[in-house]
Design a protein around this motif. Structure first.
Motif, PDB file in Angstrom:
ATOM      1  N   ASP A   1       0.813  -1.214   0.000  1.00 50.36           N
ATOM      2  CA  ASP A   1       0.000   0.000   0.000  1.00 50.36           C
ATOM      3  C   ASP A   1       0.848   1.266   0.000  1.00 50.36           C
ATOM      4  O   ASP A   1       0.323   2.372   0.078  1.00 50.36           O
ATOM      5  CB  ASP A   1      -0.919   0.021   1.231  1.00 50.36           C
ATOM      6  N   GLY A   2       2.175   1.096  -0.053  1.00 50.45           N
ATOM      7  CA  GLY A   2       3.065   2.249  -0.070  1.00 50.45           C
ATOM      8  C   GLY A   2       3.372   2.833   1.294  1.00 50.45           C
ATOM      9  O   GLY A   2       3.792   3.981   1.401  1.00 50.45           O
ATOM     10  N   ASN A   3       3.198   2.033   2.346  1.00 48.54           N
ATOM     11  CA  ASN A   3       3.492   2.500   3.706  1.00 48.54           C
ATOM     12  C   ASN A   3       4.854   1.980   4.151  1.00 48.54           C
ATOM     13  O   ASN A   3       5.115   0.779   4.053  1.00 48.54           O
ATOM     14  CB  ASN A   3       2.425   2.006   4.686  1.00 48.54           C
ATOM     15  N   PRO A   4       5.716   2.861   4.668  1.00 46.65           N
ATOM     16  CA  PRO A   4       7.026   2.401   5.115  1.00 46.65           C
ATOM     17  C   PRO A   4       6.926   1.608   6.413  1.00 46.65           C
ATOM     18  O   PRO A   4       6.132   1.923   7.290  1.00 46.65           O
ATOM     19  CB  PRO A   4       7.798   3.710   5.338  1.00 46.65           C
ATOM     20  N   HIS A   5       7.722   0.544   6.507  1.00 53.62           N
ATOM     21  CA  HIS A   5       7.749  -0.293   7.714  1.00 53.62           C
ATOM     22  C   HIS A   5       9.121  -0.276   8.377  1.00 53.62           C
ATOM     23  O   HIS A   5       9.303  -0.899   9.417  1.00 53.62           O
ATOM     24  CB  HIS A   5       7.357  -1.735   7.388  1.00 53.62           C
ATOM     25  N   GLY A   6      10.056   0.394   7.768  1.00 52.17           N
ATOM     26  CA  GLY A   6      11.386   0.481   8.344  1.00 52.17           C
ATOM     27  C   GLY A   6      12.375   0.992   7.328  1.00 52.17           C
ATOM     28  O   GLY A   6      12.068   1.170   6.152  1.00 52.17           O
ATOM     29  N   MET A   7      13.573   1.235   7.829  1.00 53.98           N
ATOM     30  CA  MET A   7      14.639   1.741   6.985  1.00 53.98           C
ATOM     31  C   MET A   7      15.874   0.871   7.222  1.00 53.98           C
ATOM     32  O   MET A   7      16.268   0.646   8.364  1.00 53.98           O
ATOM     33  CB  MET A   7      14.913   3.205   7.348  1.00 53.98           C
ATOM     34  N   MET A   8      16.452   0.378   6.153  1.00 48.28           N
ATOM     35  CA  MET A   8      17.618  -0.497   6.262  1.00 48.28           C
ATOM     36  C   MET A   8      18.924   0.283   6.326  1.00 48.28           C
ATOM     37  O   MET A   8      19.932  -0.238   6.786  1.00 48.28           O
ATOM     38  CB  MET A   8      17.640  -1.474   5.094  1.00 48.28           C
ATOM     39  N   GLY A   9      18.925   1.495   5.847  1.00 47.99           N
ATOM     40  CA  GLY A   9      20.125   2.319   5.870  1.00 47.99           C
ATOM     41  C   GLY A   9      19.858   3.661   5.232  1.00 47.99           C
ATOM     42  O   GLY A   9      18.923   3.813   4.446  1.00 47.99           O
ATOM     43  N   CYS A  10      20.703   4.626   5.587  1.00 45.39           N
ATOM     44  CA  CYS A  10      20.543   5.972   5.047  1.00 45.39           C
ATOM     45  C   CYS A  10      21.908   6.653   5.023  1.00 45.39           C
ATOM     46  O   CYS A  10      22.675   6.549   5.979  1.00 45.39           O
ATOM     47  CB  CYS A  10      19.569   6.776   5.909  1.00 45.39           C
ATOM     48  N   ARG A  11      22.200   7.329   3.925  1.00 51.95           N
ATOM     49  CA  ARG A  11      23.422   8.123   3.802  1.00 51.95           C
ATOM     50  C   ARG A  11      23.060   9.535   3.378  1.00 51.95           C
ATOM     51  O   ARG A  11      22.101   9.723   2.634  1.00 51.95           O
ATOM     52  CB  ARG A  11      24.365   7.508   2.770  1.00 51.95           C
ATOM     53  N   GLN A  12      23.823  10.518   3.836  1.00 48.82           N
ATOM     54  CA  GLN A  12      23.561  11.910   3.499  1.00 48.82           C
ATOM     55  C   GLN A  12      24.605  12.403   2.504  1.00 48.82           C
ATOM     56  O   GLN A  12      25.754  11.947   2.513  1.00 48.82           O
ATOM     57  CB  GLN A  12      23.547  12.754   4.759  1.00 48.82           C
ATOM     58  N   PHE A  13      24.184  13.364   1.672  1.00 52.12           N
ATOM     59  CA  PHE A  13      25.026  13.880   0.601  1.00 52.12           C
ATOM     60  C   PHE A  13      24.923  15.397   0.520  1.00 52.12           C
ATOM     61  O   PHE A  13      23.972  15.996   1.020  1.00 52.12           O
ATOM     62  CB  PHE A  13      24.609  13.266  -0.746  1.00 52.12           C
ATOM     63  N   ARG A  14      25.879  15.991  -0.162  1.00 52.12           N
ATOM     64  CA  ARG A  14      25.896  17.448  -0.327  1.00 52.12           C
ATOM     65  C   ARG A  14      25.010  17.919  -1.474  1.00 52.12           C
ATOM     66  O   ARG A  14      24.702  19.104  -1.559  1.00 52.12           O
ATOM     67  CB  ARG A  14      27.318  17.936  -0.562  1.00 52.12           C
ATOM     68  N   SER A  15      24.620  17.004  -2.359  1.00 55.86           N
ATOM     69  CA  SER A  15      23.830  17.428  -3.521  1.00 55.86           C
ATOM     70  C   SER A  15      22.832  16.356  -3.933  1.00 55.86           C
ATOM     71  O   SER A  15      23.014  15.168  -3.616  1.00 55.86           O
ATOM     72  CB  SER A  15      24.756  17.738  -4.703  1.00 55.86           C
ATOM     73  N   LEU A  16      21.834  16.794  -4.654  1.00 56.57           N
ATOM     74  CA  LEU A  16      20.852  15.865  -5.214  1.00 56.57           C
ATOM     75  C   LEU A  16      21.525  14.908  -6.183  1.00 56.57           C
ATOM     76  O   LEU A  16      21.204  13.721  -6.218  1.00 56.57           O
ATOM     77  CB  LEU A  16      19.735  16.638  -5.918  1.00 56.57           C
ATOM     78  N   VAL A  17      22.472  15.389  -6.962  1.00 57.38           N
ATOM     79  CA  VAL A  17      23.148  14.553  -7.951  1.00 57.38           C
ATOM     80  C   VAL A  17      23.805  13.342  -7.285  1.00 57.38           C
ATOM     81  O   VAL A  17      23.652  12.214  -7.733  1.00 57.38           O
ATOM     82  CB  VAL A  17      24.194  15.386  -8.739  1.00 57.38           C
ATOM     83  N   ARG A  18      24.503  13.560  -6.176  1.00 61.56           N
ATOM     84  CA  ARG A  18      25.177  12.456  -5.486  1.00 61.56           C
ATOM     85  C   ARG A  18      24.178  11.519  -4.814  1.00 61.56           C
ATOM     86  O   ARG A  18      24.344  10.306  -4.819  1.00 61.56           O
ATOM     87  CB  ARG A  18      26.172  13.000  -4.485  1.00 61.56           C
ATOM     88  N   ALA A  19      23.124  12.088  -4.219  1.00 68.89           N
ATOM     89  CA  ALA A  19      22.091  11.261  -3.582  1.00 68.89           C
ATOM     90  C   ALA A  19      21.382  10.402  -4.625  1.00 68.89           C
ATOM     91  O   ALA A  19      21.137   9.213  -4.409  1.00 68.89           O
ATOM     92  CB  ALA A  19      21.092  12.140  -2.831  1.00 68.89           C
ATOM     93  N   ARG A  20      21.072  11.005  -5.766  1.00 67.67           N
ATOM     94  CA  ARG A  20      20.399  10.273  -6.836  1.00 67.67           C
ATOM     95  C   ARG A  20      21.297   9.169  -7.405  1.00 67.67           C
ATOM     96  O   ARG A  20      20.841   8.061  -7.671  1.00 67.67           O
ATOM     97  CB  ARG A  20      19.985  11.221  -7.952  1.00 67.67           C
ATOM     98  N   ASP A  21      22.580   9.451  -7.555  1.00 67.38           N
ATOM     99  CA  ASP A  21      23.525   8.459  -8.041  1.00 67.38           C
ATOM    100  C   ASP A  21      23.589   7.264  -7.076  1.00 67.38           C
ATOM    101  O   ASP A  21      23.591   6.111  -7.498  1.00 67.38           O
ATOM    102  CB  ASP A  21      24.910   9.087  -8.210  1.00 67.38           C
ATOM    103  N   ALA A  22      23.609   7.550  -5.778  1.00 68.29           N
ATOM    104  CA  ALA A  22      23.617   6.473  -4.782  1.00 68.29           C
ATOM    105  C   ALA A  22      22.342   5.644  -4.862  1.00 68.29           C
ATOM    106  O   ALA A  22      22.376   4.420  -4.760  1.00 68.29           O
ATOM    107  CB  ALA A  22      23.797   7.051  -3.385  1.00 68.29           C
ATOM    108  N   MET A  23      21.199   6.311  -5.079  1.00 66.30           N
ATOM    109  CA  MET A  23      19.929   5.604  -5.194  1.00 66.30           C
ATOM    110  C   MET A  23      19.938   4.689  -6.424  1.00 66.30           C
ATOM    111  O   MET A  23      19.490   3.537  -6.356  1.00 66.30           O
ATOM    112  CB  MET A  23      18.771   6.598  -5.311  1.00 66.30           C
ATOM    113  N   LEU A  24      20.466   5.182  -7.529  1.00 68.05           N
ATOM    114  CA  LEU A  24      20.482   4.397  -8.760  1.00 68.05           C
ATOM    115  C   LEU A  24      21.406   3.188  -8.663  1.00 68.05           C
ATOM    116  O   LEU A  24      21.213   2.200  -9.375  1.00 68.05           O
ATOM    117  CB  LEU A  24      20.891   5.282  -9.940  1.00 68.05           C
TER     118      LEU A  24
END
Length: 119
Positions: A93-116
């Motif tokens: 249903d699109g509801n989050p149940h948890g987070m396995m990990g998270c990293r922070q970045f200085r820019s959208l470009v780097r965050a998007r690259d990590a996601m891809l």
């Protein structure tokens, strides 16, 4: 009249509104500290709501015998003025149940690259 704003701006506004409401309730100076406690306690929900992009990675293989299936979704977004990439566990249903990990970045470009490149 049509008003729109980026999701990053909207998520920052939500955090600022939370801080302001907590200061009204608990006094000046308390809003910042309490807002960060709320953020820590409900981090998966805040990050899921602050996402600007998402990518399905695969199903989540649980060690427990659960009655429902979860998917692993890589997301990127902006929260509290910082770009991030996170791997979320999300139900059908699109509801989050948890987070396995998270990293922070200085820019959208780097965050998007990590996601891809998340797996």
């Amino acid at each position: 009249m049509d008003m729109s704003q980026s999701i990053g701006t909207a998520s920052d506004l939500v955090l600022e509104t939370l801080k302001a409401g907590l200061e009204i309730e608990f006094g000046r100076g308390a809003g910042e500290a309490l807002a960060h406690r709320f953020l820590e306690a409900e981090e998966a929900d805040f990050r899921w709501d602050a996402r600007v992009e998402e990518r399905w990675i695969g199903t989540y293989e649980s060690a427990d015998d659960e009655d429902f299936e979860l998917d692993r979704i890589a997301i990127c977004g902006r929260l509290d003025g910082r770009w991030f990439c996170a791997t979320m566990l999300v139900d059908g249903d699109g509801n989050p149940h948890g987070m396995m990990g998270c990293r922070q970045f200085r820019s959208l470009v780097r965050a998007r690259d990590a996601m891809l490149h998340a797996h």
